[in-house]
Design an enzyme around this catalytic site. Structure first.
Site, PDB file in Angstrom:
ATOM      1  N   SER A 172       0.849  -1.190   0.000  1.00  0.00           N
ATOM      2  CA  SER A 172       0.000   0.000   0.000  1.00  0.00           C
ATOM      3  C   SER A 172       0.882   1.236   0.000  1.00  0.00           C
ATOM      4  O   SER A 172       1.998   1.216   0.550  1.00  0.00           O
ATOM      5  CB  SER A 172      -0.902   0.017   1.227  1.00  0.00           C
ATOM      6  OG  SER A 172      -1.539   1.282   1.373  1.00  0.00           O
TER       7      SER A 172
ATOM      8  N   TYR B 184      -2.436  -0.603  10.126  1.00  0.00           N
ATOM      9  CA  TYR B 184      -2.401  -1.029   8.722  1.00  0.00           C
ATOM     10  C   TYR B 184      -1.124  -0.534   8.050  1.00  0.00           C
ATOM     11  O   TYR B 184      -0.460  -1.291   7.325  1.00  0.00           O
ATOM     12  CB  TYR B 184      -3.641  -0.481   8.019  1.00  0.00           C
ATOM     13  CG  TYR B 184      -3.712  -0.724   6.531  1.00  0.00           C
ATOM     14  CD1 TYR B 184      -4.171  -1.941   6.034  1.00  0.00           C
ATOM     15  CD2 TYR B 184      -3.341   0.265   5.618  1.00  0.00           C
ATOM     16  CE1 TYR B 184      -4.262  -2.165   4.674  1.00  0.00           C
ATOM     17  CE2 TYR B 184      -3.428   0.047   4.257  1.00  0.00           C
ATOM     18  CZ  TYR B 184      -3.878  -1.164   3.783  1.00  0.00           C
ATOM     19  OH  TYR B 184      -3.956  -1.382   2.436  1.00  0.00           O
TER      20      TYR B 184
END
Length: 273
Positions: free
Chosen positions: A166, A179
């Site tokens: 990501s 995350y």
């Protein structure tokens, strides 16, 4: 099903339609392939000719729909249930995959592993609990590590590993600190694996999406102001599509990507340049 695919290919060729099957004869495993980016990756790899295994946890219907869509398009795929929060279940997952690949292809060899499975990362510092932290890292960091460990004896020399990371790994977001940490771990793992597996000709890369239209960020896209701000911060002026990410994975999986390894490729349309 492979015969159907070959007949379809010959027909399209006779009609003068260019068919690109860069992964003919290859096998691929895509974790979390029942929806979103994972589904698009599975469909693209199958379109390129690979026999695709995809895992799902709670999305059995989505997995069945993905397999049906792939087969309708002339591809070949199957789905296997896997709860990747439980790393102890990963060896048994590969035992089931061995049986499926042997039946369908006559070999347990795996050419491409795509570690895509994930869970929602929303929740800031004040909202986090040890359990939520453990679950996030279990899926996004621990599972890919042990997936590769179990895949090693099946992974063909010259094969490919692609980890879905990501943009938040390099530009942490305050709203999703756990995350962001987990995805940073994937980037580090990608570099370590590339060094270890390079002697076997296996490339290891990560693809780092930015804002992509998936159900994980549906609430964000319902906010017109937030959507406008994200698009204004993106050089190409839009949210990404799952197919945009799948295209990068397909390149890395192909022979054209043979000299690319240990890279974290941001596919964000130029977000926050």
């Amino acid at each position: 099903m492979r015969c159907v695919s070959k007949r379809r290919t010959r027909l399209l060729t006779r009609l003068g339609i260019l068919v690109s099957h860069t992964l003919d004869g290859k096998t691929a495993l895509v974790t979390g392939g029942s929806r979103g980016i994972g589904r698009s990756i599975a469909e693209r790899l199958a379109k390129e000719g690979a026999l695709v295994a995809l895992t799902y946890n709670t999305g059995r219907q989505g997995a069945d729909e993905t397999v049906a869509a792939i087969e309708k398009a002339g591809g070949n795929a199957f789905a296997v249930h896997a709860d990747l929060v439980d790393a102890d279940g990963i060896p048994e997952l590969f035992t089931r995959l061995d049986a499926e690949f042997m039946e369908r292809k006559g070999s347990t060899s795996l050419d491409l592993l795509v570690n895509n499975a994930g869970n929602s990362g929303w929740g800031g510092l004040a909202d986090a609990t040890p359990d939520s932290w453990n679950t996030m890292f279990a899926v996004h960091a621990r599972a890919p590590f042990f997936m590769v460990q179990s895949a090693l004896s099946r992974l063909a020399d010259g094969g490919r590993i692609v980890n879905v990371s990501s943009g938040a790994a390099a530009r942490p977001m305050q709203a999703v600190p756990v995350y962001s940490m987990a995805k940073a771990s994937i980037n580090n793992l990608t570099h370590a694996l590339a060094m270890e597996l390079g002697p076997r000709g296996i490339t290891v890369n990560a693809v780092a999406p930015g804002w992509v239209r998936t159900d994980m960020n549906a609430a964000v896209r319902e906010n017109a102001d937030m959507t406008a701000a994200i698009e204004a911060d993106t050089a190409l002026g839009r949210f990404g599509e799952a197919s945009d990410i799948a295209a990068v994975v397909a390149f890395l999986a192909s022979d054209d990507g043979r000299w690319v390894t240990a890279q974290v490729i941001e596919a964000s349309g130029g977000y926050k340049l």
